[in-house]
Enzyme design. Sequence first.
Site, PDB file in Angstrom:
ATOM      1  N   HIS A 102       0.958  -1.386   0.353  1.00  0.00           N
ATOM      2  CA  HIS A 102       0.261  -0.267  -0.004  1.00  0.00           C
ATOM      3  C   HIS A 102       1.281   1.301  -0.380  1.00  0.00           C
ATOM      4  CE1 HIS A 102       0.349  -1.510   5.038  1.00  0.00           C
ATOM      5  NE2 HIS A 102       0.610  -0.301   4.638  1.00  0.00           N
ATOM      6  N   HIS A 104       0.772   5.603   1.275  1.00  0.00           N
ATOM      7  CA  HIS A 104      -0.054   6.166   1.774  1.00  0.00           C
ATOM      8  C   HIS A 104       0.380   7.530   1.079  1.00  0.00           C
ATOM      9  CE1 HIS A 104       0.412   4.146   6.090  1.00  0.00           C
ATOM     10  NE2 HIS A 104       1.127   3.254   5.342  1.00  0.00           N
TER      11      HIS A 104
HETATM   12  P1  5GP Z   1       1.338  -0.146   7.494  1.00  0.00           P
HETATM   13  O1  5GP Z   1       2.273   0.741   8.797  1.00  0.00           O
HETATM   14  O2  5GP Z   1       1.331  -1.335   7.202  1.00  0.00           O
HETATM   15  O3  5GP Z   1       2.133   1.024   6.273  1.00  0.00           O
HETATM   16  O4  5GP Z   1       0.041   0.936   7.067  1.00  0.00           O
HETATM   17  C1  5GP Z   1      -0.941   0.182   7.322  1.00  0.00           C
HETATM   18  C2  5GP Z   1      -2.139   1.472   7.564  1.00  0.00           C
HETATM   19  O5  5GP Z   1      -2.932   0.265   7.583  1.00  0.00           O
HETATM   20  C3  5GP Z   1      -1.833   1.734   8.847  1.00  0.00           C
HETATM   21  O6  5GP Z   1      -1.597   2.974   8.801  1.00  0.00           O
HETATM   22  C4  5GP Z   1      -3.477   1.866   9.814  1.00  0.00           C
HETATM   23  O7  5GP Z   1      -3.726   3.149  10.490  1.00  0.00           O
HETATM   24  C5  5GP Z   1      -4.411   1.180   8.546  1.00  0.00           C
HETATM   25  N1  5GP Z   1      -5.327   0.213   8.569  1.00  0.00           N
HETATM   26  C6  5GP Z   1      -4.901  -1.001   9.597  1.00  0.00           C
HETATM   27  N2  5GP Z   1      -6.123  -1.124   9.714  1.00  0.00           N
HETATM   28  C7  5GP Z   1      -7.522  -1.332   9.114  1.00  0.00           C
HETATM   29  C8  5GP Z   1      -8.509  -0.943   8.679  1.00  0.00           C
HETATM   30  O8  5GP Z   1      -8.787  -2.160   8.741  1.00  0.00           O
HETATM   31  N3  5GP Z   1      -9.315   0.171   7.767  1.00  0.00           N
HETATM   32  C9  5GP Z   1      -8.763   1.079   7.254  1.00  0.00           C
HETATM   33  N4  5GP Z   1      -9.356   1.724   5.872  1.00  0.00           N
HETATM   34  N5  5GP Z   1      -7.107   1.065   6.950  1.00  0.00           N
HETATM   35  C10 5GP Z   1      -6.207   0.031   8.269  1.00  0.00           C
END
Ligand code: 5GP
Length: 138
Positions: A102, A104
């Site tokens: 993903h 951001h």
């Molecule tokens: P990472 O830390 O893997 O780069 O980012 C994961 C992101 O996914 C985090 O910013 C977190 O807030 C988001 N996230 C986690 N669970 C969910 C969810 O159930 N729905 C949505 N829309 N975002 C999520």
Amino acid sequence: MSYDQGNIFAKIIRNEAPAARVYEDEYSLAFMDVMPQVPGHTLVIPKSAAENIHEIDPEVLSHTVRTTQVVSNAVKQAFDAPGIMIAQLNGSAAGQTVFHLHFHILPRFQGLEFSLHAREMQEMDVLQDHAERIKTFL
Ligand code: 5GP
């Protein structure tokens, strides 16, 4: 580690979990982050199974980056943001917490700080409202 079809983004793709969706096409999907680090924090993902940037098909990656640009343009306008930060984490050592690739998209303002990982869940109606604001600029 092999791709886990039960991860939350895979469930969102399959419509098994709710999300405030912003944009969708055959290969990619954008929706609001449920724990936004700033208002307007949006995520863009490929629809195909890939844990991180090292495992994604290059053509799908290109399409996902193109979607990230399109959605970022709309986020910038919707939140009147002078700056946009794009972040993408690979592996838990880098801070990745959801193991589906993903990007951001984070609106940034001079002097307004944000935490690297937000911990507070936002209300769904607020996220839906933000998604609608972004959609008007797509
Ligand atoms: P990472 O830390 O893997 O780069 O980012 C994961 C992101 O996914 C985090 O910013 C977190 O807030 C988001 N996230 C986690 N669970 C969910 C969810 O159930 N729905 C949505 N829309 N975002 C999520």
